[in-house]
Design an enzyme around this catalytic site. Structure first.
Site, PDB file in Angstrom:
ATOM      1  N   CYS B  85      89.666   7.370  24.736  1.00 28.42           N
ATOM      2  CA  CYS B  85      88.451   7.170  23.945  1.00 28.42           C
ATOM      3  C   CYS B  85      88.353   5.723  23.457  1.00 28.42           C
ATOM      4  O   CYS B  85      88.118   4.834  24.240  1.00 28.42           O
ATOM      5  CB  CYS B  85      88.416   8.179  22.791  1.00 28.42           C
ATOM      6  SG  CYS B  85      86.816   8.274  21.970  1.00 28.42           S
ATOM      7  N   HIS B 194      89.787  13.781  25.232  1.00 28.62           N
ATOM      8  CA  HIS B 194      91.000  13.741  24.400  1.00 28.62           C
ATOM      9  C   HIS B 194      92.033  14.800  24.780  1.00 28.62           C
ATOM     10  O   HIS B 194      92.074  15.876  24.165  1.00 28.62           O
ATOM     11  CB  HIS B 194      90.621  13.951  22.936  1.00 28.62           C
ATOM     12  CG  HIS B 194      89.874  12.800  22.348  1.00 28.62           C
ATOM     13  ND1 HIS B 194      90.490  11.799  21.624  1.00 28.62           N
ATOM     14  CD2 HIS B 194      88.566  12.471  22.407  1.00 28.62           C
ATOM     15  CE1 HIS B 194      89.589  10.912  21.240  1.00 28.62           C
ATOM     16  NE2 HIS B 194      88.413  11.298  21.700  1.00 28.62           N
ATOM     17  N   GLU B 196      95.062  14.803  24.022  1.00 25.11           N
ATOM     18  CA  GLU B 196      96.040  14.985  22.930  1.00 25.11           C
ATOM     19  C   GLU B 196      95.605  16.071  21.950  1.00 25.11           C
ATOM     20  O   GLU B 196      96.420  16.534  21.155  1.00 25.11           O
ATOM     21  CB  GLU B 196      96.280  13.652  22.201  1.00 25.11           C
ATOM     22  CG  GLU B 196      95.223  13.233  21.180  1.00 25.11           C
ATOM     23  CD  GLU B 196      93.989  12.603  21.826  1.00 25.11           C
ATOM     24  OE1 GLU B 196      93.769  12.795  23.032  1.00 25.11           O
ATOM     25  OE2 GLU B 196      93.229  11.929  21.097  1.00 25.11           O
TER      26      GLU B 196
END
Lengths: 89, 223
Positions: B85, B194, B196
């Site tokens: 990002c 994302h 994560e």
């Protein structure tokens, strides 16, 4: 002092959603004849003058470098540097 | 492996990235944007967020922070670097990756679980996946529309450097539905979604994102 203005605009081929939104809002407000709006940025740099009251070619080249390195992203934006006359002494 | 995660002022997802790397079995080393050192790490993650408040352009100011000097050198020498990002934006601004990320074409912030197709499973960040595998991870961005000139886009596609694409309706106007790309050497990866946030069953849409973090060891084991 010399005022140098750097105008940064999205490249013509890059979609400018902000300009599009502004354009749409102008039309909604009843302003006729707005064909297109593109939104950019304007930087005003106050620079110490060289001898005399202007900027040397080297200093101006340095401003070009500022514009190309930090003020704009050459991948998506064009910039134009111009010395604004009549800045406060 | 020792994985560094850089925190910039305004980073939001650094702790999640640290957690994801830890769950993937790595030793995490927090790195600070203001320190011109990578502390001897083997790989670096640039996390999501709004570094420097997204002032000027997303990633434009972070690019010149002290940690980026050694990072650009290490990336050029082949160290695995993943930008997620805002990290992707920093990598583009640093010219480690081509192109740029601009405002979503529909002008709105997008936040959703997004299906991706892994197109390149040979990078140190995607080796845990199969080419063509689909994964679902969160996507959340305001300026996530990937743009580049036609020659660059063609080169990315022809050289297999598109790492992941969006499946289904294009969420942000990215050209050729590009969600992530890699550099010529294949060690630097930028990704708008994302992974994560998708590494544990407790929260997020699942654990599909974990592969991005286990890939480092998967690749090392394969060598």
């Amino acid at each position: 002092m010399v005022r140098v203005v750097v105008d940064v605009m999205p490249k013509p081929e890059i979609l400018d959603p902000q300009g599009k939104a502004v354009s749409g809002a102008l039309v909604r407000l009843g302003f006729a004849g707005v064909a297109d709006v593109r939104q950019g940025k304007r930087f005003e740099l106050e620079l110490e003058a060289d001898e005399g009251d202007g900027l040397s070619a080297d200093r101006l080249a340095e401003v070009e470098q500022m514009a190309a390195t930090l003020l704009s992203n050459p991948v998506i934006e064009d910039y134009r540097v111009r010395v604004e006359q009549g800045a406060d002494a | 492996m020792r994985v560094g995660v850089v925190t910039f002022p305004g980073s939001l997802d650094d702790v999640d990235a640290q957690r994801a790397a830890t769950i993937a079995g790595h030793d995490v080393v927090p790195l600070w944007h203001g320190d011109a050192t990578l502390s001897g790490v083997d790989a670096v993650i640039l996390p999501g967020g709004f570094s420097y408040g997204d002032y000027l352009r997303c990633g434009a100011i972070s690019r010149f922070s002290p940690v980026m000097g050694p990072l650009v050198d290490a990336a050029t020498d082949g160290m695995p670097v993943l930008g997620i990002c805002n990290g992707f934006q920093v990598l583009c601004e640093s010219h480690l990756l081509p192109g740029a990320l601009v405002r979503n074409d529909h002008q709105r912030f997008v936040c959703r679980d997004q299906r991706l197709e892994i197109r390149n499973a040979a990078t140190p960040w995607t080796a845990s996946y199969e080419p063509g595998q689909q994964v679902v991870v969160p996507l959340k961005n305001g300026e996530g529309s990937y743009v580049a000139d036609t020659a660059t886009l063609d080169a990315l596609e022809n050289e297999g450097r598109v790492v992941a694409t969006y499946v289904g309706p294009n969420p942000n106007g990215s050209l050729r539905a590009i969600a992530g790309i890699t550099n010529t050497a294949g060690n630097v990866v930028g990704l708008m979604p994302h992974p994560e946030h998708a590494v544990e069953d407790l929260c997020g849409p699942g654990t599909d994102g974990l592969g991005f973090f286990t890939s480092l060891t998967a690749l090392a084991a394969a060598l």
